[in-house]
Design an enzyme around this catalytic site. Structure first.
Site, PDB file in Angstrom:
ATOM      1  N   ASP A 171       6.031  18.394   2.565  1.00  0.00           N
ATOM      2  CA  ASP A 171       7.311  18.951   2.140  1.00  0.00           C
ATOM      3  C   ASP A 171       7.256  20.450   2.439  1.00  0.00           C
ATOM      4  O   ASP A 171       6.235  20.974   2.874  1.00  0.00           O
ATOM      5  CB  ASP A 171       7.589  18.626   0.671  1.00  0.00           C
ATOM      6  CG  ASP A 171       6.736  19.429  -0.279  1.00  0.00           C
ATOM      7  OD1 ASP A 171       6.746  19.131  -1.478  1.00  0.00           O
ATOM      8  OD2 ASP A 171       6.043  20.356   0.161  1.00  0.00           O
ATOM      9  N   ASP A 183       9.430   8.800  -1.090  1.00  0.00           N
ATOM     10  CA  ASP A 183       8.148   9.234  -1.673  1.00  0.00           C
ATOM     11  C   ASP A 183       8.349   9.396  -3.170  1.00  0.00           C
ATOM     12  O   ASP A 183       9.454   9.758  -3.612  1.00  0.00           O
ATOM     13  CB  ASP A 183       7.705  10.572  -1.076  1.00  0.00           C
ATOM     14  CG  ASP A 183       8.393  11.747  -1.782  1.00  0.00           C
ATOM     15  OD1 ASP A 183       9.518  12.092  -1.358  1.00  0.00           O
ATOM     16  OD2 ASP A 183       7.843  12.262  -2.784  1.00  0.00           O
ATOM     17  N   CYS A 234      -0.635 -10.546  -7.444  1.00  0.00           N
ATOM     18  CA  CYS A 234      -1.088  -9.325  -6.765  1.00  0.00           C
ATOM     19  C   CYS A 234      -2.515  -9.517  -6.262  1.00  0.00           C
ATOM     20  O   CYS A 234      -3.368 -10.067  -6.952  1.00  0.00           O
ATOM     21  CB  CYS A 234      -1.032  -8.143  -7.745  1.00  0.00           C
ATOM     22  SG  CYS A 234      -1.552  -6.589  -6.994  1.00  0.00           S
ATOM     23  N   CYS A 246      -4.575  -7.022  -5.350  1.00  0.00           N
ATOM     24  CA  CYS A 246      -5.346  -5.766  -5.428  1.00  0.00           C
ATOM     25  C   CYS A 246      -6.629  -5.992  -6.238  1.00  0.00           C
ATOM     26  O   CYS A 246      -6.753  -6.995  -6.972  1.00  0.00           O
ATOM     27  CB  CYS A 246      -4.490  -4.674  -6.067  1.00  0.00           C
ATOM     28  SG  CYS A 246      -4.560  -4.611  -7.865  1.00  0.00           S
ATOM     29  N   CYS A 269      -6.245  -6.731 -10.017  1.00  0.00           N
ATOM     30  CA  CYS A 269      -5.701  -8.047 -10.390  1.00  0.00           C
ATOM     31  C   CYS A 269      -6.625  -9.195  -9.998  1.00  0.00           C
ATOM     32  O   CYS A 269      -6.566 -10.269 -10.606  1.00  0.00           O
ATOM     33  CB  CYS A 269      -4.335  -8.231  -9.743  1.00  0.00           C
ATOM     34  SG  CYS A 269      -3.122  -7.071 -10.380  1.00  0.00           S
ATOM     35  N   HIS A 304      -3.485  -0.507  -8.232  1.00  0.00           N
ATOM     36  CA  HIS A 304      -2.542  -1.623  -8.432  1.00  0.00           C
ATOM     37  C   HIS A 304      -1.098  -1.169  -8.206  1.00  0.00           C
ATOM     38  O   HIS A 304      -0.326  -1.796  -7.489  1.00  0.00           O
ATOM     39  CB  HIS A 304      -2.664  -2.219  -9.841  1.00  0.00           C
ATOM     40  CG  HIS A 304      -1.480  -3.072 -10.165  1.00  0.00           C
ATOM     41  ND1 HIS A 304      -1.334  -4.359  -9.657  1.00  0.00           N
ATOM     42  CD2 HIS A 304      -0.340  -2.813 -10.842  1.00  0.00           C
ATOM     43  CE1 HIS A 304      -0.168  -4.850 -10.041  1.00  0.00           C
ATOM     44  NE2 HIS A 304       0.461  -3.919 -10.762  1.00  0.00           N
TER      45      HIS A 304
HETATM   46  C1  LIG Z   1      11.217  19.971   0.169  1.00  0.00           C
HETATM   47  N1  LIG Z   1      12.644  19.933  -0.116  1.00  0.00           N
HETATM   48  C2  LIG Z   1      13.142  19.121  -1.054  1.00  0.00           C
HETATM   49  N2  LIG Z   1      12.322  18.375  -1.815  1.00  0.00           N
HETATM   50  C3  LIG Z   1      12.867  17.568  -2.780  1.00  0.00           C
HETATM   51  C4  LIG Z   1      12.006  16.838  -3.599  1.00  0.00           C
HETATM   52  C5  LIG Z   1      12.557  16.039  -4.612  1.00  0.00           C
HETATM   53  N3  LIG Z   1      11.967  15.293  -5.579  1.00  0.00           N
HETATM   54  C6  LIG Z   1      12.981  14.775  -6.310  1.00  0.00           C
HETATM   55  N4  LIG Z   1      12.815  13.987  -7.415  1.00  0.00           N
HETATM   56  C7  LIG Z   1      11.504  13.694  -7.896  1.00  0.00           C
HETATM   57  N5  LIG Z   1      14.199  15.156  -5.848  1.00  0.00           N
HETATM   58  C8  LIG Z   1      13.970  15.961  -4.777  1.00  0.00           C
HETATM   59  C9  LIG Z   1      14.829  16.686  -3.949  1.00  0.00           C
HETATM   60  C10 LIG Z   1      14.270  17.495  -2.951  1.00  0.00           C
HETATM   61  C11 LIG Z   1      15.113  18.297  -2.095  1.00  0.00           C
HETATM   62  O1  LIG Z   1      16.353  18.307  -2.193  1.00  0.00           O
HETATM   63  N6  LIG Z   1      14.513  19.106  -1.179  1.00  0.00           N
HETATM   64 ZN   LIG Z   2      -2.664  -5.623  -8.670  1.00  0.00          ZN
END
Ligand SMILES: CNc1nc2cc3nc(NC)[nH]c3cc2c(=O)[nH]1
Ligand SMILES: [Zn+2]
Length: 372
Positions: free
Chosen positions: A92, A266, A304, A306, A309, A335
């Site tokens: 990121d 993610d 599962c 894993c 389990c 898990h």
């Molecule tokens: C790296 N830029 C970027 N990361 C994010 C991570 C996030 N993580 C969540 N929820 C856990 N919302 C998110 C939005 C952004 C987003 O709008 N921009």
């Molecule tokens: Zn499992």
């Protein structure tokens, strides 16, 4: 030369399945990316992360730039070598975590200055610095530097923030340059405003990216509002490129996002919750801390494959959690990650077979509400 190529293998409604070909390997989509915050998926060896079925993992710029620093990782051969993971890595760009973790943040047109939450040292991230850090780390998929506004926010705030992020997207692209074998993804903003999201999508398309993320969600808006936005936002993005929903989510969030055209996600949930005793299964969620598991000889999830389990009972997992033994976090994380990957595998197969609706019905039918 295309930095990455996205090969679509099937579609069922809005749901897509395919493969993202990268120089470090293929990513089967829809894909779930485990989060490897400080150059490790917590409580997991890299080989174990691969064994759960993960084709790609996520690294965090904010954490790695502070400790051990991107320059040190570069001197040691880059993040893949450093953490012993030779498959694709997406990093990121740091902005989101600066706003949620750092102290004394100051945001200007130039970028963000802040004090480290670790030792109070002063730092700055700009689109240019973010691209430099991610290049030093050597990640395969780089994210633009953006600003993610906290919700709820009024329309003016959302619009102003989105416009800043689009200027930063352009600066990110210019600073990224031409790096064969490395991809740059743009991040759509615009909150829950369909027209602002459309403007953002058009701005990103104009600049041109190898993939497009739906940003600005999973920030407290709730599933209904998120799905409402996902009913139109993915369609605003180029359909021939991967679409990545950032920070999502619980199993039913993931299924609903794939149903609406998302290809990558993610979330820290499976790993973080594993360390707190929360276990996701085909029948729903349980917390192994609960005394009712103390004598239970059954596995967490009999479907599962894993290690937790196939080799251990709920009674054992209850014991080692209560005793705060390290193996508890290892087995529960393994898990949860395996279960999340099994959901992705099930959806990939169902989309390819044109049976996604039936698969989704079966997915929801099996899940009790609340603790099981
Ligand atoms: C790296 N830029 C970027 N990361 C994010 C991570 C996030 N993580 C969540 N929820 C856990 N919302 C998110 C939005 C952004 C987003 O709008 N921009
Ligand atoms: Zn499992």
């Amino acid at each position: 030369m295309a930095q990455i190529s996205f090969e679509k293998l099937g579609q069922d409604g809005k749901a897509r399945t395919g493969v993202i070909h990268t120089t470090r390997g293929d990513i089967r989509t829809p894909a779930f990316m485990p989060v490897g915050t400080a150059a490790t998926v917590k409580a997991m060896m890299p080989e174990s992360v691969a064994a759960t079925g993960a084709d790609i993992l996520l690294g965090n710029t904010y954490h790695l730039m502070l400790r051990p620093t991107a320059e040190r990782i570069a001197r040691l051969g880059g993040l893949h070598k450093f953490m012993n993971w030779d498959k694709p890595i997406l990093t990121d760009s740091g902005g989101f975590q600066v706003m949620s973790l750092a102290d004394l943040r100051k945001l200007t047109e130039r970028g963000v200055t802040f004090k480290s939450h670790i030792d109070g040292s002063k730092h700055e991230i700009t689109p240019e610095r973010s691209m430099e850090i991610q290049a030093l780390l050597g990640s395969d998929i780089v994210m633009c530097f953006d600003e993610c506004p906290a919700l709820p926010a009024d329309r003016d705030r959302i619009a102003t923030s989105m416009e800043l992020s689009m200027r930063w997207a352009k600066r990110s692209k210019e600073a990224f340059g031409d790096r064969p074998g490395h991809a740059l993804f743009g991040i759509q903003q615009g909150g829950l405003e369909q027209d602002l999201r459309g403007q953002s999508a058009e701005a990103l398309r104009e600049i041109g990216f190898d993939g497009y993320a739906v940003g600005g969600l999973a920030v407290g808006e709730g599933q209904e509002a998120m799905f409402g936005c996902l009913d139109y936002a993915p369609d605003q993005l180029p359909e021939d490129k991967p679409r990545y929903l950032m920070g999502v989510g619980k199993p039913d969030d993931i299924v609903g996002a794939v149903k609406r055209g998302i290809d990558m996600m993610d979330c820290v949930l499976p790993s973080r919750s594993g360390r707190t005793g929360q276990v996701f299964t085909r029948a729903g969620v349980l917390n192994i801390k609960n005394a009712r598991h103390a004598d239970d000889p059954r596995p967490l999830d009999e479907n599962c494959a894993c290690p937790a389990c196939t080799k251990y009972s709920r009674a054992y997992l209850h014991h080692v959690f209560r005793s705060q033994e390290m193996i508890s976090g290892m087995l529960l994380t393994w898990h949860n990650l395996r279960y999340f990957q099994d959901i992705m595998d099930g959806m990939r197969q169902a989309i390819a077979a044109g049976t996604f609706a039936a698969w989704e019905q079966d997915f929801h039918a099996g899940r009790a509400q609340g603790d099981i």
